[in-house]
Design a protein around this motif. Structure first.
Motif, short mmCIF file in Angstrom:
data_model
loop_
_atom_site.label_atom_id
_atom_site.label_comp_id
_atom_site.label_asym_id
_atom_site.label_seq_id
_atom_site.Cartn_x
_atom_site.Cartn_y
_atom_site.Cartn_z
N ALA A 171 0.83 -1.21 0.00
CA ALA A 171 0.00 0.00 0.00
C ALA A 171 0.86 1.26 0.00
O ALA A 171 0.62 2.20 -0.77
CB ALA A 171 -0.92 -0.01 1.20
N LEU A 172 1.89 1.28 0.85
CA LEU A 172 2.75 2.46 0.92
C LEU A 172 3.54 2.64 -0.37
O LEU A 172 3.73 3.77 -0.84
CB LEU A 172 3.71 2.32 2.11
CG LEU A 172 3.03 2.38 3.49
CD1 LEU A 172 4.02 2.03 4.59
CD2 LEU A 172 2.44 3.76 3.73
N ARG A 173 3.97 1.52 -0.97
CA ARG A 173 4.67 1.63 -2.25
C ARG A 173 3.74 2.19 -3.33
O ARG A 173 4.16 3.00 -4.17
CB ARG A 173 5.20 0.25 -2.67
CG ARG A 173 6.44 -0.19 -1.91
CD ARG A 173 6.73 -1.67 -2.15
NE ARG A 173 6.87 -1.99 -3.57
CZ ARG A 173 6.85 -3.23 -4.05
NH1 ARG A 173 6.70 -4.27 -3.22
NH2 ARG A 173 7.02 -3.44 -5.34
N ALA A 232 -0.03 4.04 -13.22
CA ALA A 232 -0.39 2.66 -13.56
C ALA A 232 0.22 1.69 -12.55
O ALA A 232 -0.47 0.78 -12.06
CB ALA A 232 0.10 2.33 -14.97
N LYS A 233 1.50 1.87 -12.22
CA LYS A 233 2.14 1.01 -11.23
C LYS A 233 1.50 1.20 -9.87
O LYS A 233 1.29 0.23 -9.12
CB LYS A 233 3.63 1.35 -11.16
CG LYS A 233 4.43 0.50 -10.18
CD LYS A 233 4.47 -0.96 -10.61
CE LYS A 233 5.40 -1.77 -9.72
NZ LYS A 233 5.39 -3.20 -10.07
N LEU A 288 -0.21 -1.76 -7.47
CA LEU A 288 0.25 -2.03 -6.10
C LEU A 288 -0.88 -1.88 -5.09
O LEU A 288 -1.01 -2.69 -4.16
CB LEU A 288 1.40 -1.08 -5.75
CG LEU A 288 2.74 -1.38 -6.44
CD1 LEU A 288 3.69 -0.20 -6.28
CD2 LEU A 288 3.36 -2.65 -5.86
N LEU A 289 -1.71 -0.88 -5.26
CA LEU A 289 -2.80 -0.66 -4.31
C LEU A 289 -3.83 -1.78 -4.39
O LEU A 289 -4.37 -2.21 -3.35
CB LEU A 289 -3.46 0.70 -4.58
CG LEU A 289 -2.62 1.91 -4.13
CD1 LEU A 289 -3.18 3.19 -4.73
CD2 LEU A 289 -2.61 2.01 -2.60
N GLU A 348 -6.75 4.64 -4.48
CA GLU A 348 -7.00 4.33 -5.89
C GLU A 348 -7.98 5.34 -6.49
O GLU A 348 -7.84 5.73 -7.65
CB GLU A 348 -7.56 2.92 -6.03
CG GLU A 348 -7.69 2.47 -7.47
CD GLU A 348 -8.22 1.05 -7.62
OE1 GLU A 348 -8.58 0.69 -8.75
OE2 GLU A 348 -8.29 0.32 -6.61
N ALA A 349 -8.95 5.79 -5.68
CA ALA A 349 -9.90 6.79 -6.17
C ALA A 349 -9.19 8.11 -6.47
O ALA A 349 -9.52 8.80 -7.44
CB ALA A 349 -11.00 7.02 -5.13
#
Length: 406
Positions: free
Chosen positions: A34-36, A47-48, A52-53, A75-76
């Motif tokens: 999540a942090l990444r 996109a990345k 990850l999320l 993500e939103a």
């Protein structure tokens, strides 16, 4: 591990994504993913970040509802920045409710601000205001306060309330300084600059000059008869005559207003309103009919008088006739206005924001691309359109909403 996660989270809150990645870049547990993802979003690799999320949301266990909800909010926010306005808004609403029910009021407020900003982009100002009103009045962290004030400023700008907009931007600047995040301060500064950028042109008696938004606001309450090319209407104070569905009548009204107090020849009206290359008797007959219709429409505000050469506009109860024109006359001005915010837009997002069909927007984009006014990257559903800001042209934030009767 907890100390690394905590340190990475603090780095992200301070706007230091590289510092966060230095701590969690090689980890694949759910919090690190999540942090990444958030770090990659701050660095611009959306996109990345999204990948990850989503991986993090799947990795969190069933008892970690708050963590999953935070991933949804992140993500939103990426969807908002990417102008993916089709992103499922109900998912964000559910995540916001989860965060609020578990006492994470700061992230719940952040989710509300994202929701309000999406509504603002879509021009749904009343819904954006209601969303802000629903956010808990608990003291917010400075970064969250910036987001809230930017939405308030955006709504005020769209409603032509420049004093309210400046006040909100002043509060946002103060909160940004407290947060100490350069990106937030830059966003506030950029939004503030649009208030000092010409938002329209004023045309009267054959002369024109640029107008700031405050001056546009003053026209709404002035005694002048205003032909408004933004909303395709003729107005004076509380009287509004919409002509959006009658383009020929609006074209005639504008031509007459720009010439006022002089008259306009019949040939000039036919050429300007009908786009006729050669004037014949059928055009003259049509002009008589359209002038009659225009007289009926404008009866509360003005008369259209016949002269020896043609016709002249005669306003009622005022000695001023003004044309409020766009800063740049362009067939696809609305599309360019949204793209001038410098963000990449999909054609479907533009269609939602403009309230028109995706095919209509696609045709406009293709025409603008042929004249090198916009450019695209990506393919298929990932295709995005953007353009550098046009000097002297308002951003999408400055597109005025419906002018209210006063």
């Amino acid at each position: 591990m907890e100390s690394l996660i905590t340190a990475a989270a603090r780095a992200l809150q301070a706007g230091d994504p590289l510092g966060a990645l230095n701590r969690v870049a090689l980890r694949n547990d759910a919090p690190s993913l999540a942090l990444r993802g958030i770090a990659m979003a701050q660095l611009g690799d959306l996109a990345k970040a999204k990948t990850l999320l989503r991986s993090a949301a799947r990795a969190f266990g069933p008892r970690e509802a708050v963590a999953r909800a935070r991933c949804v909010v992140a993500e939103a926010e990426i969807a908002l920045v990417s102008r993916d306005l089709n992103w499922p808004a109900n998912t964000l609403v559910a995540a916001r409710a989860t965060l609020a029910s578990h006492g994470d009021l700061a992230n719940a407020a952040h989710a509300g601000h994202i929701e309000a900003r999406r509504l603002l982009l879509l021009g749904r100002l009343d819904e954006a205001e209601r969303t802000l009103a629903d956010i808990k009045s608990t003291p917010l962290p400075p970064a969250a306060q910036v987001g809230r004030e930017l939405v308030i400023a955006g709504i005020a700008i769209r409603r032509l309330r420049t004093k309210d907009a400046r006040a909100a931007l002043g509060r946002a600047a103060s909160a940004a300084r407290q947060a100490g995040i350069p990106a937030l301060a830059a966003e506030v500064e950029g939004t503030s600059r649009v208030l000092d950028t010409p938002a329209a042109r004023l045309i009267t008696r054959g002369h024109e000059r640029p107008l700031l938004l405050e001056e546009v606001e003053d026209l709404v309450t002035s005694e002048a008869l205003v032909v408004d090319t933004f909303h395709h209407a003729v107005r004076r104070r509380g009287i509004l005559v919409p002509l959006g569905t009658r383009p020929v009548l609006f074209a005639l009204a504008r031509i007459l207003a720009q010439a006022w107090p002089a008259d306009v020849s019949r040939e000039g009206l036919i050429t300007g309103a009908f786009q006729a290359r050669h004037v014949d008797e059928s055009h003259r007959a049509r002009l008589r009919v359209e002038i009659g219709r225009l007289r009926t429409k404008l009866k509360p505000l003005a008369d259209v008088s016949a002269t020896r050469q043609g016709f002249a506009l005669t306003p009622r109860n005022t000695r001023q006739v003004l044309v409020l024109a766009r800063p740049v006359e362009e067939k696809h001005a609305n599309v360019l206005a949204f793209l001038s915010d410098g963000e990449p837009w999909s054609s479907s997002a533009l269609a939602l924001a403009l309230g028109t069909s995706a095919r209509t927007v696609q045709r406009a984009l293709e025409e603008l691309a042929r004249s090198n006014k916009v450019q695209s990257f990506g393919h298929g559903r990932a295709r995005r359109w953007m353009t550098p800001p046009v000097p002297g042209f308002p951003t999408g934030l400055l597109l005025p909403g419906p002018l209210m009767k006063t």
